[in-house]
Design a protein around this motif. Structure first.
Motif: not given
Ligand code: LLP
Length: 419
Positions: A58, A60, A162, A199, A203, A239, A274, A276, A317, A377
């Motif tokens: 992923s 991102k 998230i 998805h 976390q 995830g 996917e 990340g 977060y 970010q």
């Protein structure tokens, strides 16, 4: 597991002392370990053994082209969510047939770019998006390979910002509309239905939400086949959580894989993942310098030269990141600190009441597990230049994104000629 360790009293990234990097590039900076990155990719890959799964990293979570190329060389595909990420993945050498395109708001320009590149699949999230993709593909004399991302209405029990698989979240086709959406897609000449995608969030530290969602999706695959659709792929998203230090231990990739196999094996589909954070999260740290130690009325503040613009996860977060000194402490003494940055907001806080050894101006600290959703970010808030990124491999390091010049940043603004 990662490759940031004290050697001879100094924190190293693999064989390189972080102090040496700080001397060369200044602070703050992001530092990634090639060995950790590669290891995590292989751990995920090995968990699925010789299954012909596509691991579409992923983008991102960390989109530096050097990170992408490292993973591409190991055989990773890419999960992209914009034309920009698609361009990065292609530049890094990810083969188009290993690229999936996710996201609720793809533009028709992005659709054309991805069709021209020949990507593996679009993960479509709504009927209007499907219509736009059909029209775009037809205008190019093509058929777009798609999966529908479905919303299984399962709570991933992660931070609300998230969590993506609850009925109230903006993602995926509502569960009750899924079969109708597939029927609609099946009749469109510019659309080639390949499978189902899900998805549920990021976390995630418990297998049960995954198991609930995947179980529901497996049922749907059976129903869709009954409706006459050829469902040959199942994209199970990303995830899987990582250990940041304060939460419950996340499941091992091997346990995740065993659960997936149990649910998916009877379906005879090609699996797509996917991941990340699981690949890159613990492969990166943010190194900062202590500017001042300030003893205020009720608290001791450790004021760093890194701030919320560099790593926004704690502010956004309430995320926990371990913070350790670059020089190994030679005392057992610990003092509670609020660790903050120079940005003019109280939210610019990395940790509250964190027990740390005594530190002074000039001391370097490492904010751990910052490889995922850190640099990507970051922003230039307070006209702070983006922190540079450095990739370490063995005894060598390379600057993979230099620190921008403040004058160049300011020169991007244009003063109208009437001013
Ligand atoms: N696939 C899709 C469709 C996604 O939306 C995401 C993450 C992933 C895969 C990768 O999920 P991972 O394996 O990394 O959990 N900025 C937040 C995380 C946002 C996650 C967004 N979607 C944070 O810093 O925690």
């Amino acid at each position: 597991m990662h490759h940031f360790e004290y050697l001879g009293g100094e924190l190293h990234a693999e064989g390189v002392p972080l102090r040496a990097i700080a001397d060369a590039v200044g602070t703050p900076f992001y530092c990634y370990s090639d060995a950790t990155l590669s290891r995590h990719f292989k751990v995920f890959e090995d968990a699925f053994g010789d299954e012909d799964a596509l691991i579409a990293y992923s983008v991102k979570s960390n989109s530096n082209v050097a990170v992408l190329r490292t993973l591409a060389k190991l055989g990773a595909g890419a999960d992209v969510v914009s034309g920009g990420e698609l361009a990065r993945a292609l530049k890094a050498g990810v083969p188009p047939e290993k690229i999936v395109f996710s996201g609720v708001g793809k533009t028709t320009e992005e659709m054309s770019e991805a069709l021209s590149a020949g990507i593996y699949q679009f993960n479509v999230e709504s009927e209007p998006e499907l219509e736009a993709l059909n029209a775009t593909a037809l205008s190019m004399d093509m058929r777009a390979p798609i999966t529908f991302r479905v919303n299984p209405d399962v709570d991933a029990k992660t931070h609300t910002k998230i969590s993506t698989g609850r009925g109230e979240d903006k993602f995926g086709i509502p569960w009750a509309h899924a079969r109708a959406a597939f029927s609609l897609a099946g009749e469109m000449p510019g659309i080639d239905v390949k499978g189902v995608d899900v998805h549920i969030g990021s976390q995630i530290t418990d297998l049960s939400p995954f198991e609930n969602a995947f179980g529901k999706v497996a049922e749907l695959v059976r129903d869709l086949r009954g409706d006459g659709h050829t469902i040959e792929r199942l994209d199970l998203g990303g995830g899987l959580g990582i250990p940041y230090g304060a939460e419950k231990k996340p499941p091992l990739p091997s346990d995740y894989a065993a659960m997936v196999r149990k649910v998916a094996a009877p379906l005879g589909v090609r699996l797509v993942f996917e991941p990340g954070r699981m690949i890159v999260g613990n492969a990166g740290i943010l190194v900062a310098k202590t500017l001042y130690v300030k003893d205020a009325a009720v608290r001791r503040f450790l004021i760093l030269d890194a701030a919320m613009n560099d790593l926004i996860r704690p502010a956004l977060y309430d995320a926990y990141h371990e913070i350790i000194p670059v020089q190994e402490p030679d005392t057992e003494a610990r003092i509670a600190h609020d660790v903050v940055g120079p940005v003019c907001e109280t939210g610019d806080t990395f940790a509250r009441g964190r027990d740390l050894p005594p530190l002074s101006s000039g001391d370097l600290v490492a904010i751990m597990s910052a490889g995922a959703y850190g640099a990507v970010q970051s922003s230039e808030y307070n006209t702070r230049p983006l922190a540079p990124e450095v990739l370490v491999r063995g005894d060598a390091f390379s600057i993979i994104r230099p620190r921008p010049d403040v004058a160049d940043m300011i020169d991007r603004d244009v003063i109208p000629n009437w001013l």
